[in-house]
Enzyme design. Structure first.
Site, mmCIF file in Angstrom:
data_model
loop_
_atom_site.group_PDB
_atom_site.id
_atom_site.type_symbol
_atom_site.label_atom_id
_atom_site.label_comp_id
_atom_site.label_asym_id
_atom_site.label_seq_id
_atom_site.Cartn_x
_atom_site.Cartn_y
_atom_site.Cartn_z
ATOM 1 N N ASP A 22 0.864 -1.190 0.000
ATOM 2 C CA ASP A 22 0.000 0.000 0.000
ATOM 3 C C ASP A 22 0.894 1.231 0.000
ATOM 4 O OD1 ASP A 22 -1.940 1.882 0.242
ATOM 5 O OD2 ASP A 22 -2.737 1.195 2.161
ATOM 6 N N LYS A 23 1.342 1.599 -1.178
ATOM 7 C CA LYS A 23 2.345 2.668 -1.277
ATOM 8 C C LYS A 23 1.776 4.019 -0.851
ATOM 9 C CE LYS A 23 5.361 0.428 -4.380
ATOM 10 N NZ LYS A 23 6.801 0.303 -4.227
ATOM 11 N N THR B 291 6.828 2.781 -0.065
ATOM 12 C CA THR B 291 7.656 3.944 0.187
ATOM 13 C C THR B 291 7.047 5.189 -0.442
ATOM 14 O OG1 THR B 291 9.709 2.695 0.399
ATOM 15 C CG2 THR B 291 9.922 4.946 -0.322
ATOM 16 N N ASN C 81 10.701 -7.527 -8.308
ATOM 17 C CA ASN C 81 10.055 -6.262 -8.674
ATOM 18 C C ASN C 81 11.079 -5.181 -8.931
ATOM 19 O OD1 ASN C 81 9.802 -3.732 -6.714
ATOM 20 N ND2 ASN C 81 10.125 -5.543 -5.431
ATOM 21 N N ARG C 82 10.727 -4.325 -9.885
ATOM 22 C CA ARG C 82 11.495 -3.094 -10.103
ATOM 23 C C ARG C 82 10.486 -1.944 -10.229
ATOM 24 N NH1 ARG C 82 12.988 -6.088 -14.609
ATOM 25 N NH2 ARG C 82 11.694 -5.760 -16.452
ATOM 26 N N MET C 83 9.609 -1.880 -9.225
ATOM 27 C CA MET C 83 8.546 -0.875 -9.261
ATOM 28 C C MET C 83 9.138 0.534 -9.340
ATOM 29 S SD MET C 83 5.940 -2.894 -9.101
ATOM 30 C CE MET C 83 4.536 -1.818 -8.891
ATOM 31 N N PHE D 111 9.489 2.820 -6.710
ATOM 32 C CA PHE D 111 8.786 3.789 -5.838
ATOM 33 C C PHE D 111 7.703 4.573 -6.594
ATOM 34 C CE2 PHE D 111 12.761 4.548 -2.920
ATOM 35 C CZ PHE D 111 12.593 3.295 -2.359
ATOM 36 N N SER E 68 16.118 -0.033 -1.149
ATOM 37 C CA SER E 68 15.471 -0.582 -2.342
ATOM 38 C C SER E 68 16.460 -0.567 -3.496
ATOM 39 C CB SER E 68 14.236 0.233 -2.711
ATOM 40 O OG SER E 68 13.235 0.007 -1.760
ATOM 41 N N ASN F 285 15.835 -0.396 -6.613
ATOM 42 C CA ASN F 285 15.287 0.123 -7.867
ATOM 43 C C ASN F 285 15.353 1.637 -8.043
ATOM 44 O OD1 ASN F 285 14.517 -2.552 -8.668
ATOM 45 N ND2 ASN F 285 12.896 -2.414 -7.131
ATOM 46 N N THR F 286 15.990 2.320 -7.097
ATOM 47 C CA THR F 286 16.246 3.750 -7.283
ATOM 48 C C THR F 286 17.762 3.895 -7.364
ATOM 49 O OG1 THR F 286 14.247 4.455 -6.122
ATOM 50 C CG2 THR F 286 16.048 6.046 -6.215
ATOM 51 N N LYS G 33 15.665 0.923 7.273
ATOM 52 C CA LYS G 33 15.461 -0.384 6.622
ATOM 53 C C LYS G 33 16.662 -0.693 5.742
ATOM 54 C CE LYS G 33 12.146 -3.065 3.910
ATOM 55 N NZ LYS G 33 10.780 -3.121 3.394
ATOM 56 N N THR H 90 14.971 -7.510 6.232
ATOM 57 C CA THR H 90 15.656 -6.812 5.170
ATOM 58 C C THR H 90 14.697 -6.448 4.031
ATOM 59 O OG1 THR H 90 16.080 -8.810 3.880
ATOM 60 C CG2 THR H 90 17.730 -8.212 5.532
ATOM 61 N N ASN H 91 15.239 -5.633 3.152
ATOM 62 C CA ASN H 91 14.554 -5.331 1.893
ATOM 63 C C ASN H 91 14.793 -6.501 0.914
ATOM 64 O OD1 ASN H 91 13.326 -3.774 -0.240
ATOM 65 N ND2 ASN H 91 13.887 -1.954 0.944
ATOM 66 N N GLY I 190 11.120 -13.433 3.325
ATOM 67 C CA GLY I 190 10.942 -14.879 3.205
ATOM 68 C C GLY I 190 10.152 -15.525 4.318
ATOM 69 N N TYR J 76 5.431 -9.731 2.874
ATOM 70 C CA TYR J 76 4.730 -9.233 1.702
ATOM 71 C C TYR J 76 4.490 -10.372 0.707
ATOM 72 C CZ TYR J 76 3.775 -6.201 -2.386
ATOM 73 O OH TYR J 76 3.209 -5.607 -3.483
HETATM 74 C C1 LIG Z 1 6.193 -5.566 -5.240
HETATM 75 C C2 LIG Z 1 7.017 -5.141 -4.062
HETATM 76 C C3 LIG Z 1 7.162 -3.800 -3.794
HETATM 77 C C4 LIG Z 1 7.928 -3.388 -2.703
HETATM 78 N N1 LIG Z 1 8.045 -2.055 -2.443
HETATM 79 C C5 LIG Z 1 8.734 -1.660 -1.352
HETATM 80 C C6 LIG Z 1 8.813 -0.296 -1.007
HETATM 81 O O1 LIG Z 1 8.232 0.564 -1.664
HETATM 82 N N2 LIG Z 1 9.535 0.048 0.075
HETATM 83 C C7 LIG Z 1 10.185 -0.874 0.858
HETATM 84 O O2 LIG Z 1 10.820 -0.510 1.854
HETATM 85 N N3 LIG Z 1 10.108 -2.184 0.559
HETATM 86 C C8 LIG Z 1 9.414 -2.598 -0.511
HETATM 87 N N4 LIG Z 1 9.336 -3.921 -0.802
HETATM 88 C C9 LIG Z 1 10.086 -4.887 0.026
HETATM 89 C C10 LIG Z 1 9.230 -5.517 1.122
HETATM 90 O O3 LIG Z 1 8.768 -4.551 2.023
HETATM 91 C C11 LIG Z 1 10.047 -6.575 1.890
HETATM 92 O O4 LIG Z 1 11.124 -5.953 2.560
HETATM 93 C C12 LIG Z 1 10.605 -7.650 0.968
HETATM 94 O O5 LIG Z 1 9.685 -7.983 -0.039
HETATM 95 C C13 LIG Z 1 10.976 -8.927 1.741
HETATM 96 O O6 LIG Z 1 9.844 -9.495 2.364
HETATM 97 P P1 LIG Z 1 9.007 -10.729 1.735
HETATM 98 O O7 LIG Z 1 10.015 -11.794 1.381
HETATM 99 O O8 LIG Z 1 8.051 -11.128 2.812
HETATM 100 O O9 LIG Z 1 8.322 -10.199 0.521
HETATM 101 C C14 LIG Z 1 8.568 -4.346 -1.884
HETATM 102 C C15 LIG Z 1 8.414 -5.709 -2.164
HETATM 103 C C16 LIG Z 1 7.644 -6.122 -3.236
HETATM 104 C C17 LIG Z 1 7.486 -7.590 -3.507
#
Ligand SMILES: Cc1cc2nc3c(=O)[nH]c(=O)nc-3n(C[C@H](O)[C@H](O)[C@H](O)COP(=O)(O)O)c2cc1C
Length: 366
Positions: free
Chosen positions: A70-71, A91, A116-118, A120, A183, A185-186, A222, A250-251, A305, A326
């Protein structure tokens, strides 16, 4: 039931479209007050033993939805309705931005992973702050984390001002604030994890948060799983030195280890952060390292994970005060939190603990 829905509907859809569809339904159901209470009653945790206090906040349990789902803070109550004990939005960046071109979200179903390479994609801190300001506060309002990051077009040299701008707008609406420097991707963002950059950044964000609200808003950083062990230690030391409240680890990772998907498929997806099951081991390792270094002096939030109650229990007993997830939510669906809470309750009792706090970090002495 969800497995069938996933295989018949979501799996055939573009992952980002499936996300929007699912999120639309969550919000729609949550917008009907009677229905929301009913769903919440079924899905939310009921075991008082899972209640916990972290970051000075009282939570019904330890499990939160990680940032990225939920960005823009559009569906906080709907996500709490599904049983998440707290919700971290973002974020959010200083300025609105569209993120990277699509496609930018990919499933690796067999690996229970996502790439993902959203980049932000978000509406920017001014709009998100206005939305949060307009939210009615009720007794069922969940604990809210707000995760902030750098606007892509802002130069690295001006990063602090961008984070400060978001902090000034958002801190007063947040139960806790997260500085995301991890992240992948930035471009250049993860360079901010170097202590020489991170110190001044966190110092200024702390000052900005204190300026903008009389309450102490807990501040966390983070970090990425790709940091070298010495760098994890260095961030932990810095966090202690600055009096930070906690670390989220972790991220996603830029690594591609531990995948069963064919190399060609993974290569075709291209750049992005890998999340889900393949991240489990490294995320746990980083948590253990942080715990050893900080010895309970910081709040540790473990993410990466976590799929099963056993995974969450392992993190808690390894020293995580809170956990998040997530990717597994995508694969497990709306009953995920119900299963997690039940599994955690069972483990808490089997281990003979009366409260969750007793379990935190218990593994090393067990
Ligand atoms: C589609 C997607 C978008 C994400 N966007 C963000 C983000 O905007 N900011 C952030 O701190 N982490 C972001 N994450 C990372 C998650 O918050 C989390 O740290 C990471 O996915 C590891 O947890 P998981 O294995 O349970 O998914 C994103 C992850 C996914 C899959």
């Amino acid at each position: 039931m969800y497995k069938t829905l996933f295989n018949l509907v979501f799996r055939k859809m573009d992952p980002e479209k499936a996300h929007h569809l699912a999120f639309f339904w969550i919000r729609l159901i949550a917008s009907v007050p009677g229905l929301r209470s009913l769903v919440r009653l079924v899905l939310a945790p009921r075991d008082r033993a899972l209640r916990t206090t972290a970051l000075g906040l009282d939570l019904p349990g330890p499990f939160g939805l990680a940032a990225g789902f939920d960005k823009d803070g559009l569906g906080i109550d709907g996500l709490a309705m599904l049983g998440f004990d707290y919700v971290e939005i973002g974020t959010v960046t200083g300025e609105p931005q569209p993120g990277n071109p699509q496609p930018r979200l990919f499933r690796l179903v067999e690996d229970r992973a996502l790439i993902n390479r959203m980049g932000f994609n978000n509406q920017g801190s001014a709009r998100v702050a206005a939305r949060l300001a307009a939210r009615p506060h009720t007794t069922s309002t969940p604990v809210l984390g707000v995760n902030i990051g750098k606007t892509k077009v802002v130069e690295e040299a001006d990063a602090i001002a961008d984070y400060v701008k978001s902090t000034e707008r958002l801190a007063k609406h947040a139960d806790y604030l997260v500085v995301n420097v991890s992240s992948p991707n930035t471009p250049g963002l993860r360079n901010l994890q170097a202590v020489s950059h991170l110190g001044p950044l966190l110092h200024e964000v702390r000052k900005a948060a204190d300026r903008s609200t009389p309450h102490h808003v807990p501040l966390l950083v983070k970090i990425a799983p790709d940091l070298a062990d010495e760098d994890v230690d260095a961030v932990a030391d810095l966090a202690l030195e600055l009096g930070l409240d906690g670390i989220i680890a972790t991220n996603t990772t830029i690594g591609r280890e531990g995948l069963t998907a064919p190399a060609a498929q993974v290569e075709a997806i291209g750049m992005g952060g890998l999340s889900g099951a393949p991240l489990r081991e490294r995320s746990l390792e980083v948590l253990r390292r942080l715990r050893a270094r900080t010895e309970g002096r910081l709040t540790l939030v473990s993410v990466g994970g976590i799929e099963t109650a056993e995974d969450a229990w392992q993190r808690i007993t390894a020293g995580a005060d809170l956990v998040q997830g997530y990717s597994a939510f995508i694969y497990e669906g709306p009953f995920w939190m119900r299963r997690m809470h039940r599994g955690l309750s069972a483990r808490l009792r089997a281990a003979g603990f009366r409260t969750l706090a007793e379990a935190v970090g218990s593994a090393k002495t067990a």
